[in-house]
Design a protein around this motif. Sequence first.
Motif, PDB file in Angstrom:
ATOM      1  N   LEU A 252     -43.750 -57.062  16.626  1.00 50.18           N
ATOM      2  CA  LEU A 252     -43.449 -55.986  15.686  1.00 50.18           C
ATOM      3  C   LEU A 252     -42.302 -56.376  14.761  1.00 50.18           C
ATOM      4  O   LEU A 252     -42.335 -56.108  13.554  1.00 50.18           O
ATOM      5  CB  LEU A 252     -43.107 -54.706  16.449  1.00 50.18           C
ATOM      6  CG  LEU A 252     -44.278 -53.958  17.092  1.00 50.18           C
ATOM      7  CD1 LEU A 252     -43.769 -52.794  17.928  1.00 50.18           C
ATOM      8  CD2 LEU A 252     -45.242 -53.449  16.020  1.00 50.18           C
TER       9      LEU A 252
ATOM     10  N   ARG B  21     -43.153 -56.767  10.679  1.00 47.20           N
ATOM     11  CA  ARG B  21     -42.597 -55.813   9.718  1.00 47.20           C
ATOM     12  C   ARG B  21     -42.276 -56.497   8.394  1.00 47.20           C
ATOM     13  O   ARG B  21     -42.387 -55.884   7.327  1.00 47.20           O
ATOM     14  CB  ARG B  21     -41.350 -55.150  10.306  1.00 47.20           C
ATOM     15  CG  ARG B  21     -41.638 -53.897  11.119  1.00 47.20           C
ATOM     16  CD  ARG B  21     -40.371 -53.099  11.377  1.00 47.20           C
ATOM     17  NE  ARG B  21     -39.470 -53.805  12.275  1.00 47.20           N
ATOM     18  CZ  ARG B  21     -39.452 -53.644  13.596  1.00 47.20           C
ATOM     19  NH1 ARG B  21     -40.302 -52.798  14.168  1.00 47.20           N
ATOM     20  NH2 ARG B  21     -38.612 -54.309  14.348  1.00 47.20           N
TER      21      ARG B  21
ATOM     22  N   ASN C 135     -48.850 -55.707  11.715  1.00 42.03           N
ATOM     23  CA  ASN C 135     -48.013 -54.591  12.163  1.00 42.03           C
ATOM     24  C   ASN C 135     -48.839 -53.327  12.349  1.00 42.03           C
ATOM     25  O   ASN C 135     -48.692 -52.618  13.357  1.00 42.03           O
ATOM     26  CB  ASN C 135     -46.888 -54.357  11.146  1.00 42.03           C
ATOM     27  CG  ASN C 135     -45.872 -53.364  11.645  1.00 42.03           C
ATOM     28  OD1 ASN C 135     -46.026 -52.151  11.488  1.00 42.03           O
ATOM     29  ND2 ASN C 135     -44.806 -53.879  12.253  1.00 42.03           N
ATOM     30  N   ARG C 136     -49.724 -53.059  11.413  1.00 41.74           N
ATOM     31  CA  ARG C 136     -50.577 -51.874  11.515  1.00 41.74           C
ATOM     32  C   ARG C 136     -51.529 -51.978  12.719  1.00 41.74           C
ATOM     33  O   ARG C 136     -51.698 -51.012  13.469  1.00 41.74           O
ATOM     34  CB  ARG C 136     -51.376 -51.711  10.225  1.00 41.74           C
ATOM     35  CG  ARG C 136     -52.232 -50.434  10.199  1.00 41.74           C
ATOM     36  CD  ARG C 136     -53.094 -50.342   8.948  1.00 41.74           C
ATOM     37  NE  ARG C 136     -54.129 -51.377   8.925  1.00 41.74           N
ATOM     38  CZ  ARG C 136     -54.070 -52.462   8.190  1.00 41.74           C
ATOM     39  NH1 ARG C 136     -53.040 -52.690   7.393  1.00 41.74           N
ATOM     40  NH2 ARG C 136     -55.047 -53.354   8.234  1.00 41.74           N
TER      41      ARG C 136
ATOM     42  N   ARG D 270     -49.635 -51.354  16.008  1.00 46.67           N
ATOM     43  CA  ARG D 270     -49.298 -49.952  16.240  1.00 46.67           C
ATOM     44  C   ARG D 270     -50.531 -49.151  16.644  1.00 46.67           C
ATOM     45  O   ARG D 270     -50.450 -48.261  17.503  1.00 46.67           O
ATOM     46  CB  ARG D 270     -48.643 -49.354  14.999  1.00 46.67           C
ATOM     47  CG  ARG D 270     -47.263 -49.958  14.710  1.00 46.67           C
ATOM     48  CD  ARG D 270     -46.565 -49.327  13.531  1.00 46.67           C
ATOM     49  NE  ARG D 270     -45.257 -49.926  13.330  1.00 46.67           N
ATOM     50  CZ  ARG D 270     -44.156 -49.599  14.004  1.00 46.67           C
ATOM     51  NH1 ARG D 270     -44.215 -48.645  14.922  1.00 46.67           N
ATOM     52  NH2 ARG D 270     -43.009 -50.191  13.762  1.00 46.67           N
ATOM     53  N   GLU D 271     -51.659 -49.474  16.062  1.00 46.84           N
ATOM     54  CA  GLU D 271     -52.894 -48.794  16.474  1.00 46.84           C
ATOM     55  C   GLU D 271     -53.289 -49.194  17.889  1.00 46.84           C
ATOM     56  O   GLU D 271     -53.733 -48.351  18.676  1.00 46.84           O
ATOM     57  CB  GLU D 271     -54.021 -49.151  15.496  1.00 46.84           C
ATOM     58  CG  GLU D 271     -53.826 -48.580  14.098  1.00 46.84           C
ATOM     59  CD  GLU D 271     -54.903 -49.053  13.132  1.00 46.84           C
ATOM     60  OE1 GLU D 271     -55.733 -49.896  13.544  1.00 46.84           O
ATOM     61  OE2 GLU D 271     -54.908 -48.592  11.973  1.00 46.84           O
TER      62      GLU D 271
ATOM     63  N   TRP E 158     -51.393 -50.124  20.391  1.00 46.92           N
ATOM     64  CA  TRP E 158     -50.487 -49.649  21.436  1.00 46.92           C
ATOM     65  C   TRP E 158     -50.073 -48.193  21.257  1.00 46.92           C
ATOM     66  O   TRP E 158     -49.079 -47.754  21.848  1.00 46.92           O
ATOM     67  CB  TRP E 158     -49.241 -50.534  21.469  1.00 46.92           C
ATOM     68  CG  TRP E 158     -49.553 -51.916  21.941  1.00 46.92           C
ATOM     69  CD1 TRP E 158     -49.744 -53.029  21.182  1.00 46.92           C
ATOM     70  CD2 TRP E 158     -49.750 -52.319  23.299  1.00 46.92           C
ATOM     71  NE1 TRP E 158     -50.036 -54.108  21.970  1.00 46.92           N
ATOM     72  CE2 TRP E 158     -50.047 -53.713  23.279  1.00 46.92           C
ATOM     73  CE3 TRP E 158     -49.692 -51.652  24.532  1.00 46.92           C
ATOM     74  CZ2 TRP E 158     -50.290 -54.432  24.441  1.00 46.92           C
ATOM     75  CZ3 TRP E 158     -49.938 -52.368  25.683  1.00 46.92           C
ATOM     76  CH2 TRP E 158     -50.238 -53.743  25.639  1.00 46.92           C
ATOM     77  N   GLN E 159     -50.820 -47.440  20.483  1.00 42.88           N
ATOM     78  CA  GLN E 159     -50.486 -46.041  20.255  1.00 42.88           C
ATOM     79  C   GLN E 159     -50.489 -45.240  21.559  1.00 42.88           C
ATOM     80  O   GLN E 159     -49.756 -44.256  21.699  1.00 42.88           O
ATOM     81  CB  GLN E 159     -51.481 -45.419  19.265  1.00 42.88           C
ATOM     82  CG  GLN E 159     -51.126 -44.024  18.794  1.00 42.88           C
ATOM     83  CD  GLN E 159     -49.790 -43.970  18.043  1.00 42.88           C
ATOM     84  OE1 GLN E 159     -49.432 -44.925  17.358  1.00 42.88           O
ATOM     85  NE2 GLN E 159     -49.067 -42.869  18.189  1.00 42.88           N
TER      86      GLN E 159
ATOM     87  N   ARG F 233     -47.306 -43.980  23.591  1.00 43.10           N
ATOM     88  CA  ARG F 233     -46.524 -42.794  23.232  1.00 43.10           C
ATOM     89  C   ARG F 233     -46.907 -41.587  24.074  1.00 43.10           C
ATOM     90  O   ARG F 233     -46.112 -40.645  24.219  1.00 43.10           O
ATOM     91  CB  ARG F 233     -46.718 -42.467  21.744  1.00 43.10           C
ATOM     92  CG  ARG F 233     -46.250 -43.574  20.797  1.00 43.10           C
ATOM     93  CD  ARG F 233     -46.476 -43.171  19.354  1.00 43.10           C
ATOM     94  NE  ARG F 233     -46.112 -44.209  18.419  1.00 43.10           N
ATOM     95  CZ  ARG F 233     -44.880 -44.367  17.921  1.00 43.10           C
ATOM     96  NH1 ARG F 233     -43.913 -43.541  18.284  1.00 43.10           N
ATOM     97  NH2 ARG F 233     -44.636 -45.339  17.069  1.00 43.10           N
TER      98      ARG F 233
ATOM     99  N   LEU G 168     -41.937 -49.581  19.208  1.00 44.48           N
ATOM    100  CA  LEU G 168     -42.900 -48.806  18.406  1.00 44.48           C
ATOM    101  C   LEU G 168     -42.217 -47.666  17.656  1.00 44.48           C
ATOM    102  O   LEU G 168     -42.673 -47.250  16.578  1.00 44.48           O
ATOM    103  CB  LEU G 168     -44.001 -48.244  19.305  1.00 44.48           C
ATOM    104  CG  LEU G 168     -45.091 -49.214  19.765  1.00 44.48           C
ATOM    105  CD1 LEU G 168     -45.973 -48.556  20.794  1.00 44.48           C
ATOM    106  CD2 LEU G 168     -45.910 -49.690  18.579  1.00 44.48           C
ATOM    107  N   LYS G 169     -41.149 -47.148  18.219  1.00 43.27           N
ATOM    108  CA  LYS G 169     -40.445 -46.016  17.594  1.00 43.27           C
ATOM    109  C   LYS G 169     -39.660 -46.448  16.366  1.00 43.27           C
ATOM    110  O   LYS G 169     -39.258 -45.611  15.560  1.00 43.27           O
ATOM    111  CB  LYS G 169     -39.535 -45.342  18.608  1.00 43.27           C
ATOM    112  CG  LYS G 169     -40.282 -44.627  19.733  1.00 43.27           C
ATOM    113  CD  LYS G 169     -39.327 -44.004  20.731  1.00 43.27           C
ATOM    114  CE  LYS G 169     -40.071 -43.272  21.834  1.00 43.27           C
ATOM    115  NZ  LYS G 169     -39.156 -42.685  22.851  1.00 43.27           N
TER     116      LYS G 169
ATOM    117  N   LYS H  89     -39.144 -48.042  12.769  1.00 43.72           N
ATOM    118  CA  LYS H  89     -39.947 -48.134  11.541  1.00 43.72           C
ATOM    119  C   LYS H  89     -39.718 -49.456  10.817  1.00 43.72           C
ATOM    120  O   LYS H  89     -38.700 -50.075  10.933  1.00 43.72           O
ATOM    121  CB  LYS H  89     -39.610 -46.948  10.614  1.00 43.72           C
ATOM    122  CG  LYS H  89     -39.903 -45.611  11.238  1.00 43.72           C
ATOM    123  CD  LYS H  89     -41.389 -45.456  11.547  1.00 43.72           C
ATOM    124  CE  LYS H  89     -41.699 -44.068  12.109  1.00 43.72           C
ATOM    125  NZ  LYS H  89     -43.128 -43.926  12.455  1.00 43.72           N
TER     126      LYS H  89
END
Length: 504
Positions: free
Chosen positions: A459, A463, A470-471, A474-475, A477-478, A481, A501-502, A504
């Motif tokens: 990550l 970035r 990166n996208r 995040r998808e 490992w969503q 959350r 993940l938190k 940005k």
Amino acid sequence: MEEKMEPVSRREGIALLAGFALAAAHQYLFYGNGFGVSVPIFVILFYLYIYVFAKGRLRRPITWFDWLAFAAVLLLSMTFVLFANPLFFALNLLALPCLILLHTTYLLDSERRSWSDPRLIIGALDHLIPQCLRHFGTVFALAGSLTFRKLEEGRRKMLGKVLIGLAFSMPLLMIVISLLSSADGRFDRILTAIPDWLSRHITWEDGLFRLIWIILLGILLFGYLWGFVNPWRYEPQTGANGGNGVPPGGGVDEKIDIRFDPVITATVLISVNIVYLAFVSLQFTYLFGAWRGVLPEGSTYAEYARSGFLELVAVTAINFAILIGTLVFGGEAGTLLRRLNRAMLYILVVCSCIMLVSAYTRLVLYEQAYGYTYIRFLVHAFMIFLGVLLLCAGLRIRYEAVPLGKCFIVIGLVAYVAVNYANMDRFIAAKNIEHYADEGRIDSSYLTGLSADALPMLLSFSREHAPDLNRELRERWQHLRVDDRGWPGFNAAKHRALQALKQK
């Protein structure tokens, strides 16, 4: 065979209750929580249970290998907390119980076998199944002795009076509770909250399953423990002819001693070494010259790295088998023949090491061209492991007192723990990021499949340099959350990934 068991003592009751308590801890730690910090906690509780009730069976003195095996058990249990690699997760689900089984058998078995004795595996299986199951009768005998029917006459009468008093008090309690609930709304809410909490957390089916879990596992834990404390002992049957078990033929089974003829061994070693020396001498210029651009005619780096790699590793493994077979099963020979075989073994070790280094070099070149993966990392580790074993075998050629079996067990145990703690996913991610810096390309589809161990690094890299990666990360490992596992399932790698993940 006849089986004899010592009389049941009063001490079993406490051990049985402790077994049920340990089983209750097990279902609390693992039911609905997955594997995490629960694993080392249960391993420690299990060893405490074994130590408290079977410490009289421990072999003395405690040796360095006992502590090494115990450290390996704890370190492997901690991998469920520290890392999230799915491959080692699956392997350790099998390796950890097997290691605990062998370790406890080595420490507590009445046979007192050496830790390098292959029969230790048979002893472990004997305690896991026959010895454990045979103590189920002990459990039922204890259950009968703990019922109120075995109580003294006065206590039995007192227990009867208490039960009668409870029966009369139930309708009275219902009336009183109803009146108090009407008088105070807060009291009523408290009473109502208790069954609501139970219905939210434990359903009838859930509670029944937990109870069965505790009962069955508690019996198994007690049976396994008591198989060491009060083992069933086997006595040989008398033979059909009234003797002491000697076969009717009158002969006693003799130990079969397999030995290779030294002349045959020398012939085999000389034959293979001629081939290996020719191979090494003819190709030595580019076995290690690839770094300087010296390659076989018409070959590119990728073709050179790919060609012959598996063959070289396979030949090295075959050579290792020949080496070990000769060292372990080699027959007695005269001075001249013994020196010849020893010289041939040295040549075999040197040629094997050259081939191993060549294969290692090809793999490094291949990784520089195509990146790093699980398979390539594990092959690296295997080649290093095989190289250490070859060096150990080489020492055995010179010093016959070197215990090969024990050396291989210790090296294998240490190597397996080390590769668990090498953090394979993070290493692969770091190397692929370096590959991106050199080549300007990266395999996003493969990197998104790495475990949570590599997620913070990926990550951080993506970035700035790879928005698409990166996208995708995040998808992928969503779900972290919304992970609602309890604290027993805590995993440090997934926690770090969630924190990454938190950001940005």
